[in-house]
Design a protein around this motif. Sequence first.
Motif, PDB file in Angstrom:
ATOM      1  N   THR A 368      24.290  -6.777  55.105  1.00  0.00           N
ATOM      2  CA  THR A 368      24.500  -6.058  53.841  1.00  0.00           C
ATOM      3  C   THR A 368      23.163  -5.940  53.118  1.00  0.00           C
ATOM      4  O   THR A 368      22.120  -6.360  53.614  1.00  0.00           O
ATOM      5  N   CYS A 369      23.207  -5.356  51.944  1.00  0.00           N
ATOM      6  CA  CYS A 369      22.000  -5.259  51.116  1.00  0.00           C
ATOM      7  C   CYS A 369      22.372  -5.569  49.671  1.00  0.00           C
ATOM      8  O   CYS A 369      23.541  -5.448  49.272  1.00  0.00           O
ATOM      9  N   GLU A 370      21.385  -5.971  48.903  1.00  0.00           N
ATOM     10  CA  GLU A 370      21.610  -6.304  47.494  1.00  0.00           C
ATOM     11  C   GLU A 370      21.712  -5.001  46.704  1.00  0.00           C
ATOM     12  O   GLU A 370      20.730  -4.515  46.141  1.00  0.00           O
ATOM     13  N   SER A 371      22.915  -4.466  46.684  1.00  0.00           N
ATOM     14  CA  SER A 371      23.129  -3.147  46.101  1.00  0.00           C
ATOM     15  C   SER A 371      24.430  -3.120  45.317  1.00  0.00           C
ATOM     16  O   SER A 371      25.259  -4.026  45.437  1.00  0.00           O
ATOM     17  N   PHE A 372      24.610  -2.071  44.532  1.00  0.00           N
ATOM     18  CA  PHE A 372      25.881  -1.904  43.820  1.00  0.00           C
ATOM     19  C   PHE A 372      26.109  -0.441  43.489  1.00  0.00           C
ATOM     20  O   PHE A 372      25.163   0.343  43.324  1.00  0.00           O
ATOM     21  N   ASP A 373      27.374  -0.072  43.423  1.00  0.00           N
ATOM     22  CA  ASP A 373      27.828   1.184  42.828  1.00  0.00           C
ATOM     23  C   ASP A 373      28.746   0.820  41.677  1.00  0.00           C
ATOM     24  O   ASP A 373      29.635  -0.026  41.840  1.00  0.00           O
ATOM     25  N   LEU A 374      28.528   1.437  40.520  1.00  0.00           N
ATOM     26  CA  LEU A 374      29.440   1.244  39.399  1.00  0.00           C
ATOM     27  C   LEU A 374      30.455   2.381  39.410  1.00  0.00           C
ATOM     28  O   LEU A 374      30.096   3.556  39.270  1.00  0.00           O
ATOM     29  N   LEU A 375      31.717   2.016  39.584  1.00  0.00           N
ATOM     30  CA  LEU A 375      32.807   2.987  39.588  1.00  0.00           C
ATOM     31  C   LEU A 375      33.470   2.996  38.212  1.00  0.00           C
ATOM     32  O   LEU A 375      33.808   1.951  37.663  1.00  0.00           O
ATOM     33  N   MET A 376      33.643   4.195  37.673  1.00  0.00           N
ATOM     34  CA  MET A 376      34.259   4.338  36.351  1.00  0.00           C
ATOM     35  C   MET A 376      35.632   4.987  36.473  1.00  0.00           C
ATOM     36  O   MET A 376      35.867   5.805  37.368  1.00  0.00           O
ATOM     37  N   PRO A 377      36.538   4.624  35.572  1.00  0.00           N
ATOM     38  CA  PRO A 377      37.877   5.236  35.580  1.00  0.00           C
ATOM     39  C   PRO A 377      37.837   6.674  35.061  1.00  0.00           C
ATOM     40  O   PRO A 377      36.766   7.232  34.865  1.00  0.00           O
TER      41      PRO A 377
END
Length: 458
Positions: A368-377
């Motif tokens: 994996t990698c140190e990453s993120f996606d922010l999902l909004m409603p």
Amino acid sequence: MKISNILQDSKVSESVTVSGWVVTCRKQKNMSFIKLNDGSCSEGIQLIWDEVDIGDSSQQNMIQTGCSITVEGVLVESPAKGQSVEVQVNKLTIIGSVDPDKYPLAKTRMNLDTLRNYLHLRSRTANFGNVFRIKSAISHGTHEFFKKERYLHLDPNIITVNECEGGAGVFQVTEHDLTDANKLPIKDGKYDWTKDHFGKPVFLTVSSQLQLEAISCGLGAVYTTNKSFRSEHSSTSKHVSEFTHLEIEDIFIELESLMNVGERYIKYICQYIQDNCNLEIEGLNGFISKGIKDRIETIKNATFHKITYKDAIKLLQSSDMKEKPNDGDDLSSESENWLTKHFDGPVFVTHWPINIKSFYMKQCDDGTCESFDLLMPYKIGELIGGSMREDSYDKLISIMKQKKIPENGLEFYTDLRKFGSVPHGGFGLGIDRLCMLFTGMENIKDVIPFPVQYKNCE
């Protein structure tokens, strides 16, 4: 005077001069009630114009929706609900007349799709005036937030020799007219870039990230609000070819801290809009975006949940969705919406597989990698994408080879890992999608004054 200044600062019996466009005009025998707006506020101001000549060629008959006028008059108390003052007109001058049979906005109320045919006029409507004033506030609030967080605002170049994301969907730049191939500099059957402005292939940037990293690795916390350009052959409600791209980079930071910056930023903008755009929110909430007022308050007070990609996949596989993602798949819009509904709010999905993410993300030992996606409603889906950046020269070069990213043109980027490398990370956010979130507009083309998209550049 601007109407917004009159409504805020002026007093009854004060003489004023105001200019703007006629929104509505109700004509009676010896009196007209005119709603005037100049774009400075959502409500406009009412004018009372009486004792007028009502002959066929009089000015009164020339006052039509859309015409521009200047009036001199005196402020009087308004008996109408929702406004404190109106202007008793002493003198009215028509600046620009309108033929009501030809002026598009003189017709009955148009839907959003139809209004996209009149991009040059739609900012005069109440709803789009509200949307664009909120977007302006988002811009002001963004700069205010990052100034408070001690970020430097610096915009890298948008014409670049590197393709950032690996060559997918970039626009190439040339000074030559491509309509006549016989006039192009062709050498050995290929375009001769040495005859072009820069002497080599160049592109419109898909992201300012790589250059911003270089600035950050000398100055620390930096951000840009550059334009980015992507040639995605998609006509969805979330895609355009040119968009305003907030991107940040910082050094000696950790993934958790990076996500916290994103959360603080979004909540700050919630409060900023509430403090500065209350009338615009009320205007949208009352008609075109019912519930937007509660939405902004909900987001401001929301818990931003965090879940790893692996755990998110497990959750989605146990859901009742028809098409469930497998480990290693990207998340569809349906999956993103399901997760935000499941958690009843925003969700950070972290530690994605490196093989489906960009080459510059910091690699972990488990693939994996140190990453993120922010999902909004609210059907917004991914709003922020971010990661720690790979700070090991050897690891970066290795994965560039695996992903077939050419080192040529990226020496400046790999040098950052050779000369005093430091832990650093950042994220990108589409300001236009953020504006969709805070205005309730469901099509990104309705939050951009002049959107350009696949097969359409009017």
